[in-house]
Scaffold this motif. Structure first.
Motif, short mmCIF file in Angstrom:
data_model
loop_
_atom_site.label_atom_id
_atom_site.label_comp_id
_atom_site.label_asym_id
_atom_site.label_seq_id
_atom_site.Cartn_x
_atom_site.Cartn_y
_atom_site.Cartn_z
N ASN A 18 104.41 -11.23 -15.93
CA ASN A 18 104.95 -10.21 -16.85
C ASN A 18 104.39 -10.33 -18.27
OD1 ASN A 18 106.76 -9.36 -14.76
ND2 ASN A 18 108.12 -11.05 -15.32
N ARG A 74 101.44 -11.75 -11.86
CA ARG A 74 102.02 -10.46 -11.48
C ARG A 74 102.53 -9.65 -12.69
NH1 ARG A 74 107.63 -11.24 -11.72
NH2 ARG A 74 108.08 -13.46 -11.65
N ASN A 75 102.46 -8.32 -12.52
CA ASN A 75 102.94 -7.38 -13.54
C ASN A 75 102.22 -7.58 -14.87
OD1 ASN A 75 104.59 -5.19 -14.16
ND2 ASN A 75 106.29 -6.45 -14.84
N SER A 101 99.66 -7.55 -9.52
CA SER A 101 100.16 -6.22 -9.87
C SER A 101 100.01 -6.02 -11.38
CB SER A 101 101.62 -6.04 -9.45
OG SER A 101 102.43 -7.02 -10.07
N PHE A 102 100.08 -4.75 -11.79
CA PHE A 102 99.88 -4.39 -13.20
C PHE A 102 100.97 -3.44 -13.67
CE2 PHE A 102 95.67 -5.33 -11.56
CZ PHE A 102 95.04 -5.99 -12.61
#
Lengths: 200, 467
Positions: A18, A74-75, A101-102
Motif C-alpha cells: 500500500n 501489493r496495491n 496489484s496497483f
C-alpha cells in the motif's frame, strides 16, 4: 509519447504494501513546475525531517543508482490521482513497475507517460524482491512484445497486458490523436444523446 | 425471453459506449467534467496541441485545493506557483467557456461538494474529475471516477475516455444504524473489513436497508471513500431520496425536462437478480463509531477498541507494516483508543463538510468548550451561508472553534494548512497516509461528531457517552 519496447536495467525493491502516492511525491511539491519536482521522489522516505539522506532507503544506496525498474508490494501507488506520481518516477529514469496489484488511477496514468505497470503473481514478485535484496544492483529484463519479465535468477515469467495498451506503448501512440480519429462516432453519439437525454 | 438482469453500473456503462473495440477497450462518453485549480495542467496540455475544449458546456470549475481558508483573496496566496494555479482557472475557464464558481462567489467550494449541490451531478451520468475523490458523486447514482492530468486533457479534447470495463462489486449494509452512527463510520467499517485494496478493479454498489436509510449527504460520505477501498468508483441507486434532493437545484432539469429525467432516473437502479462479480455484507447494528489508528484507512477500529498488537498480525509482512505504522503514529499497543490524547481537530474536506456534517458537529459542540485547537472548514460558500443562517457558526465560535473559508484545507494541506511534526490530529478527512497533513503529522480519521468529542475532551472519546 516515447515508445516502450524492452528494458534491461537495475531494479529497486520496495517492500512496503500500500505504498501510496503521497509517499511517491508528497502533496507540497505538486503545485511546482515539473523540472523542480524531480528531487521530490520518495522525499520523506529518502530524507529525515532535518533533510539528511536516510542511508537505509533503497534509492540512496549506491548499488541502485541508474535503476529504471521498481519491484513493489501489493496495491502500489494507491491513493490520489496525481499523475506526478508517474512523471516524477519517469523523470528519475524509472519506467517500469512490477507489483502484485496497483492503485487503479496510477495504473492508467502510467500508459499516458510511456511507462509500463506489470502485474505478476505476489509470490513471484516477492522472489524477485528477495533476489534484488540478496544482490543489490541486479538487473531485471522486460520484453513487452513477448510479455515477459526475467528476474535476476534468470527465470522468465509471462505477464498479461491489454492488447490495446500494449500496442499504444509499443508504437508510442498518442491517445488524443487516436481518439480524434473517431470523430464521426463521437458526433453520432452526441446526436443520439441529444434525442434521448435532452435535459443535459 | 426477457433481457438479462443488469447492474446499475452495467446500464450506465452500456449507455455511454461510443466505440467498443474488439480488443476489449471501450471509448466511453463523459457527461460531466469537474475541474479545479489543479486542472491547469490539463488546459496547458490542450494549449500545447492547439486544441479547443470539445464541450465546454459539460465542464464546471471551482478553485479548492490551493485557496486559503482564512481569506478569499487570490493575492494573499503566498506561494507564486499556487497563486498562478488559482489565477489560471479564471483565465482558462474564461477562454474556454467552462462555467466557473470562483472565489468570492458563494457557490465556490470543494468540487465534490459543489457538483451535487448545484445539480451538476445527476443520476445515470458519467462524471470525471482530476481528483481521486470523484467517487463521491456516485451517491446520486452516477458513474464517477478520478483521472490523471493526461486523461483530463483527453476528456477536454474529446469528451471521451478509453476504458476497460471494471468488475462490479456489491456491498450490502442491512439493519439499523445505532444512534450517532454516520456514513463515515459505515465506510470506515467497510474499508476495515475489505482492506484498502479490497475493491481494486471494481465499481462498488452500496446497497441494503442501512444505505437506503442514509440521506444523500451520508451517501456522499460513503461513496467518497470508495477509492480508499481501492474501488474505481462507488455508487448508490437513485431513489425517492435522490429525486427529492435533485429537485430545484440550479443545474437540475426543469419542468417538462424534469419529468423526462425522472422517468429515466427510475430506470437506473440494478435489476432484480442482477449478478455482481463480488458480494460483501455488513450488519449495520454492529457498527460503532470508528477511528483509525494507523497510516492506512483500513487501520480502523471501533472507539471501544485498543491499539492493536503487531504480534497478532497474520504474517511477517503485516507485522512489519503494523510496527512501522505504530512507530510513525507514536502509539503503544494495547492502549485503549479512548486514552489517546489528541493535539488538534479538523472538521472539513470533501468527505465531511456538508451541512448535515456541520449540524452533527454543532449538536455535540453546543454548550461545550474545545480544549485543543480546532477548525471547521465548510465545504462550500453555500454550506457556510446555510450554517450561518442556522446559527451553527455561533455555536462553533462560542465553543472555541475557528470558523474558516471553504476549500480542501487541511485534508491535503496543499494551501499551507498543515500540522506540525508529531502533532496528532483528529480529522474528518479521508486519508491518514504518512505526511498527508504535513511531514510527521499523525492523522486519525473519524466522523464530525466524533471529532468534536475529541475537541472538547482532548482525547478520543465515544460521542455516545458524552453527557
Amino acid at each position: 509519447m516515447e515508445a516502450f519496447t524492452t528494458l534491461d536495467a537495475v531494479a529497486i525493491p520496495i517492500d512496503q504494501p500500500n505504498l501510496d502516492t503521497d509517499q511517491i511525491i508528497p502533496a507540497r511539491f505538486l503545485g511546482k513546475p515539473r523540472p523542480t519536482q524531480v528531487e521530490a521522489l520518495f522525499h520523506d522516505l529518502r530524507y529525515t525531517p532535518d533533510k539528511k539522506p536516510r542511508p537505509e532507503f533503497v534509492t540512496n544506496m549506491p548499488a541502485y543508482q541508474g535503476a529504471r525498474i521498481v519491484v513493489a508490494e501489493r496495491n502500489f501507488a494507491c491513493g490520489s490521482s496525481r499523475e506526478n506520481a508517474v512523471t516524477v518516477m519517469v523523470d528519475n529514469g524509472l519506467r517500469a513497475f512490477i507489483a502484485p496489484s496497483f492503485g487503479d488511477i496510477f495504473f492508467n496514468n502510467c500508459f499516458q507517460n510511456g511507462a509500463l505497470p506489470i502485474r505478476l503473481d505476489a509470490k513471484r514478485v516477492a522472489e524477485i524482491r528477495a533476489a534484488l535484496h540478496a544482490k543489490p544492483g541486479s538487473t531485471v529484463k522486460i520484453d513487452l512484445a513477448s510479455q515477459t519479465v526475467t528476474g535476476p535468477d534468470g527465470k522468465a515469467d509471462r505477464f498479461e497486458i491489454d492488447s490495446f495498451r500494449k500496442d499504444c506503448l509499443l508504437k508510442g501512440v498518442d491517445e488524443v490523436n487516436l481518439t480524434l480519429g473517431y470523430e464521426k462516432d463521437i458526433a453520432a453519439f452526441e446526436a443520439k444523446q441529444r434525442q434521448e437525454m435532452s435535459w443535459l | 425471453m426477457a433481457a438479462a438482469a443488469r447492474t446499475m453500473f452495467e446500464k450506465i456503462w452500456q449507455r455511454h459506449i461510443v466505440v467498443d473495440r474488439p480488443d476489449g477497450y471501450t471509448l466511453l462518453y463523459i457527461d460531466r467534467h469537474l475541474m479545479h485549480d489543479g486542472s491547469a495542467a490539463g488546459f496547458a496540455k490542450l494549449r500545447e496541441r492547439g486544441i479547443k475544449l470539445r464541450r465546454p458546456d459539460r465542464g464546471f470549475a471551482t478553485p479548492d485545493h490551493y485557496v486559503k481558508s482564512d481569506s478569499r483573496s487570490v493575492a494573499a496566496i503566498a506561494d507564486p506557483h499556487h497563486r498562478a494555479l488559482v489565477e489560471a482557472i479564471r483565465t482558462n475557464t474564461a477562454e474556454s467557456g467552462v462555467t466557473l464558481f470562483d472565489l468570492g462567489d458563494e457557490r465556490q467550494g470543494i468540487a465534490h461538494v459543489v457538483g451535487p449541490e448545484q445539480g451538476v451531478t445527476q443520476p445515470g451520468l458519467t462524471l470525471v474529475c482530476g481528483d481521486s475523490h470523484t467517487s463521491t458523486h456516485g451517491a446520486l447514482g452516477a458513474l464517477a471516477f478520478g483521472i490523471g492530468s493526461s486523461e483530463v486533457a483527453h476528456v477536454m479534447a474529446t469528451e471521451c475516455l478509453w476504458q476497460r470495463k471494471p468488475k462490479a462489486m456489491r456491498v450490502s449494509v442491512d439493519g439499523t444504524l445505532g444512534e450517532d452512527i454516520t456514513g463515515k463510520d459505515v465506510i470506515l467499517a467497510i474499508i476495515a473489513k475489505i482492506g484498502t485494496a479490497g475493491a481494486v478493479g471494481h465499481v462498488i454498489e452500496y446497497t441494503g436497508s442501512a444505505i437506503r436509510g442514509l440521506s444523500i449527504e451520508g451517501r456522499l460520505t460513503v461513496c467518497n471513500m470508495s477509492i480508499e477501498a481501492g474501488g474505481k468508483a462507488g455508487m448508490v441507486a437513485p431513489d425517492d431520496t435522490t429525486i427529492a434532493y435533485m429537485k430545484g437545484r440550479p443545474f437540475a432539469p426543469k419542468e417538462a425536462e424534469w419529468d423526462k429525467a425522472v422517468a429515466f432516473w427510475r430506470t437506473v437502479p440494478s435489476d432484480e437478480g442482477a449478478v455482481f462479480d463480488r458480494d460483501v455484507s455488513l450488519d449495520a447494528a454492529s457498527i460503532a463509531p470508528m477511528v483509525t489508528w494507523g497510516t492506512s484507512p483500513e487501520d480502523a477500529l471501533s472507539i471501544t477498541g485498543r491499539i492493536p498488537e503487531p504480534s497478532t498480525a497474520p504474517d511477517a509482512a503485516k507485522k512489519d507494516s503494523m510496527k512501522r505504522a505504530l512507530d510513525y503514529m507514536g502509539l503503544t499497543p494495547g492502549t485503549p483508543l479512548e486514552q489517546v490524547p489528541v493535539d488538534r481537530v479538523f472538521i472539513g474536506s470533501c468527505t465531511n463538510s456538508r451541512i448535515e456534517d456541520l449540524r452533527a458537529a454543532a449538536k455535540v459542540a453546543k454548550g461545550r468548550k474545545v480544549v485543543i485547537p480546532s477548525w471547521v472548514v465548510a465545504g462550500s460558500g453555500l454550506v457556510k451561508k446555510q450554517a450561518e443562517a442556522e446559527g451553527l457558526d455561533k455555536i462553533f465560535v462560542e465553543a472555541g472553534f475557528e470558523w474558516r473559508e471553504p476549500g480542501c484545507s487541511m485534508c491535503v494541506g496543499m494551501n499551507g494548512d498543515t500540522g506540525k511534526p508529531q502533532q496528532r490530529i483528529a480529522s474528518t478527512s479521508n486519508r491518514n497516509f504518512i505526511g498527508r497533513q504535513g511531514p510527521g503529522v499523525r492523522t486519525h480519521l473519524l466522523s464530525p461528531a466524533m471529532a468534536v468529542a475529541a475537541a472538547v475532551t482532548g482525547h478520543f472519546a465515544d460521542v455516545r457517552k458524552l453527557a
